[in-house]
Design a protein around this motif. Sequence first.
Motif, PDB file in Angstrom:
ATOM      1  N   TYR A 170       0.823  -1.202   0.000  1.00 39.60           N
ATOM      2  CA  TYR A 170       0.000   0.000   0.000  1.00 39.60           C
ATOM      3  C   TYR A 170       0.862   1.258   0.000  1.00 39.60           C
ATOM      4  O   TYR A 170       1.993   1.282   0.475  1.00 39.60           O
ATOM      5  CB  TYR A 170      -0.959   0.016   1.196  1.00 39.60           C
ATOM      6  N   PHE A 171       0.299   2.324  -0.543  1.00 39.09           N
ATOM      7  CA  PHE A 171       0.991   3.604  -0.690  1.00 39.09           C
ATOM      8  C   PHE A 171       1.156   4.324   0.645  1.00 39.09           C
ATOM      9  O   PHE A 171       0.308   4.225   1.528  1.00 39.09           O
ATOM     10  CB  PHE A 171       0.211   4.514  -1.645  1.00 39.09           C
ATOM     11  N   SER A 172       2.247   5.098   0.766  1.00 40.86           N
ATOM     12  CA  SER A 172       2.427   5.947   1.947  1.00 40.86           C
ATOM     13  C   SER A 172       3.263   7.175   1.615  1.00 40.86           C
ATOM     14  O   SER A 172       4.193   7.111   0.818  1.00 40.86           O
ATOM     15  CB  SER A 172       3.114   5.181   3.082  1.00 40.86           C
ATOM     16  N   TRP A 173       2.886   8.277   2.262  1.00 38.28           N
ATOM     17  CA  TRP A 173       3.753   9.443   2.310  1.00 38.28           C
ATOM     18  C   TRP A 173       4.739   9.253   3.476  1.00 38.28           C
ATOM     19  O   TRP A 173       4.616   8.302   4.260  1.00 38.28           O
ATOM     20  CB  TRP A 173       2.938  10.711   2.556  1.00 38.28           C
ATOM     21  N   THR A 174       5.690  10.167   3.600  1.00 38.92           N
ATOM     22  CA  THR A 174       6.617  10.136   4.725  1.00 38.92           C
ATOM     23  C   THR A 174       5.999  10.855   5.928  1.00 38.92           C
ATOM     24  O   THR A 174       4.847  11.263   5.901  1.00 38.92           O
ATOM     25  CB  THR A 174       7.939  10.815   4.338  1.00 38.92           C
ATOM     26  N   GLY A 175       6.794  11.035   6.973  1.00 37.16           N
ATOM     27  CA  GLY A 175       6.369  11.811   8.140  1.00 37.16           C
ATOM     28  C   GLY A 175       5.397  11.072   9.032  1.00 37.16           C
ATOM     29  O   GLY A 175       5.413   9.833   9.140  1.00 37.16           O
ATOM     30  N   ASP A 176       4.518  11.832   9.678  1.00 39.28           N
ATOM     31  CA  ASP A 176       3.565  11.249  10.623  1.00 39.28           C
ATOM     32  C   ASP A 176       2.658  10.246   9.934  1.00 39.28           C
ATOM     33  O   ASP A 176       2.218   9.270  10.549  1.00 39.28           O
ATOM     34  CB  ASP A 176       2.731  12.361  11.268  1.00 39.28           C
ATOM     35  N   TYR A 177       2.388  10.473   8.650  1.00 46.13           N
ATOM     36  CA  TYR A 177       1.515   9.551   7.909  1.00 46.13           C
ATOM     37  C   TYR A 177       2.102   8.138   7.929  1.00 46.13           C
ATOM     38  O   TYR A 177       1.412   7.163   8.238  1.00 46.13           O
ATOM     39  CB  TYR A 177       1.348  10.052   6.475  1.00 46.13           C
ATOM     40  N   ALA A 178       3.387   8.043   7.608  1.00 39.41           N
ATOM     41  CA  ALA A 178       4.051   6.732   7.622  1.00 39.41           C
ATOM     42  C   ALA A 178       4.208   6.204   9.040  1.00 39.41           C
ATOM     43  O   ALA A 178       4.057   5.004   9.296  1.00 39.41           O
ATOM     44  CB  ALA A 178       5.414   6.827   6.939  1.00 39.41           C
ATOM     45  N   ASP A 179       4.519   7.117   9.966  1.00 35.59           N
ATOM     46  CA  ASP A 179       4.746   6.694  11.357  1.00 35.59           C
ATOM     47  C   ASP A 179       3.537   5.989  11.946  1.00 35.59           C
ATOM     48  O   ASP A 179       3.679   5.072  12.773  1.00 35.59           O
ATOM     49  CB  ASP A 179       5.111   7.902  12.219  1.00 35.59           C
ATOM     50  N   LYS A 180       2.343   6.403  11.553  1.00 32.03           N
ATOM     51  CA  LYS A 180       1.137   5.785  12.101  1.00 32.03           C
ATOM     52  C   LYS A 180       1.061   4.302  11.727  1.00 32.03           C
ATOM     53  O   LYS A 180       0.658   3.458  12.527  1.00 32.03           O
ATOM     54  CB  LYS A 180      -0.110   6.530  11.609  1.00 32.03           C
ATOM     55  N   PHE A 181       1.446   3.959  10.515  1.00 32.25           N
ATOM     56  CA  PHE A 181       1.451   2.549  10.109  1.00 32.25           C
ATOM     57  C   PHE A 181       2.526   1.772  10.860  1.00 32.25           C
ATOM     58  O   PHE A 181       2.315   0.631  11.273  1.00 32.25           O
ATOM     59  CB  PHE A 181       1.690   2.429   8.603  1.00 32.25           C
ATOM     60  N   ILE A 182       3.672   2.418  11.020  1.00 30.80           N
ATOM     61  CA  ILE A 182       4.786   1.758  11.721  1.00 30.80           C
ATOM     62  C   ILE A 182       4.415   1.501  13.180  1.00 30.80           C
ATOM     63  O   ILE A 182       4.559   0.391  13.688  1.00 30.80           O
ATOM     64  CB  ILE A 182       6.063   2.618  11.621  1.00 30.80           C
ATOM     65  N   GLU A 183       3.927   2.557  13.844  1.00 33.46           N
ATOM     66  CA  GLU A 183       3.580   2.439  15.256  1.00 33.46           C
ATOM     67  C   GLU A 183       2.392   1.500  15.466  1.00 33.46           C
ATOM     68  O   GLU A 183       2.264   0.878  16.529  1.00 33.46           O
ATOM     69  CB  GLU A 183       3.277   3.831  15.821  1.00 33.46           C
TER      70      GLU A 183
END
Length: 438
Positions: free
Chosen positions: A101-114
């Motif tokens: 799935y697509f992701s931008w960087t920053g907090d957007y990506a961090d939410k998936f990681i966390e």
Amino acid sequence: MNNVRLRVCAVSAAALMGLTACGGGTDVEAADLTASPEYEGTLSILTKFGGDPLSPYFEDLAAEYSSMHPEVDFDIIQETDQSIKDKTKTLVASSALPDIYFSWTGDYADKFIEGGLATDLTSVLSPDSEWGGTFGAASLDAFAKDGKYFAVPLYNNGKFIGYNKAIFEAAGVAVPTTFEEMVAACSELEAQGVEPLAFGNKDGWPGLHFLQQLFAYNVPQDVLEKDFVPATASWDHPGYVKSLEEFQTVVQECTITGSDSNGVLYSTAQQAQSAGQAAMYFQEILEFDSVVTESSAIKAEDFGIFALPAPEGAEGDPAALEGSPEGMMVNARSPRQALAVDFLKFVTSKTNAETLAGAPYSQPSTIVGAVSESTASPAVVEGVTRLNEASYLLGWLDAVTVPDVADAWLAGGEALVSGSETPEEVLSNVRAASDSAE
């Protein structure tokens, strides 16, 4: 196109029921990404390549991959820049997040990681690995967290003023070197019977792009990075109000739509530039080849770019640029993680990266050497070169901070355009959103 089934995924109960196969909703044991995958099953992919000319890219690659591995099928969900966020939220909420799935960087990506939804790709994607070594290091680092790598950066992107050289020459206007010079030139450009700067803010984010570049100029980097995190944010540097005021100046002095710009689509502004009706347009690298086409009024030799100029006496970094790579993550709950990684390796091979960088896609690949004079237009090559030379890349304002604060900025940008709120009132609302998000 055998083995590739495209889904038009409306946000409806029926569609959600049908999407449950697209992503694992239960915990899956971590896969050995260094091992050869089992070439069978269905890979689901959520892209931001909906619409022409982008949509065939993943479709064609999926078909080619299936021809090499006949037991592999694909479900491809194609979304646009505007619809991808809502679609992703819906899929996450319904435990239907695709394998890739697509992701931008920053907090957007961090939410998936966390949230445990992004596979740790470090074993195969670190800069010293065979695959990771094919990417620009800065692009990989943009998706890194705590020394681990969680996304495959697909292409770089950044924001520049695209301008019509012929209109500038007719008006006797030189490329501005300061923000003040650009604003002063707008009346001379308008005298040529064109829009000085095309601007449409119906979707809200075009205004945020102006603000974020001005923030990079007017606010020191360490202050910005502190303010993007609610726990450390204060949003009290004077450069913020200065930037908000400068944005209002651009809207009022350089656009013909002015306070009505919230009713204008960004695509309308893009079309004005393509039709030769606008002297300037603040645009992403990804848009360069969409406005200069065989049928456009503006020709390649008349299309130039320059960074939105820094204001005089700015306290931030005048060599900073707004931009970041955009990429693809692998669903950590997918039972097909190894297969997903293998497909992404195929997607980012040098040959396929060059295809992505070239016409008609014109997406500046993050693979070293893929963007060159032989694969991309001069403007795209110049834009990528400038991104690589920038002292600092500042990500999109609606992606680098938490959703509540991003929403406050979105509403604030629209209020600045319409004139319904002052810069001080907008900033006060952002502080309140940040404080409540701690």
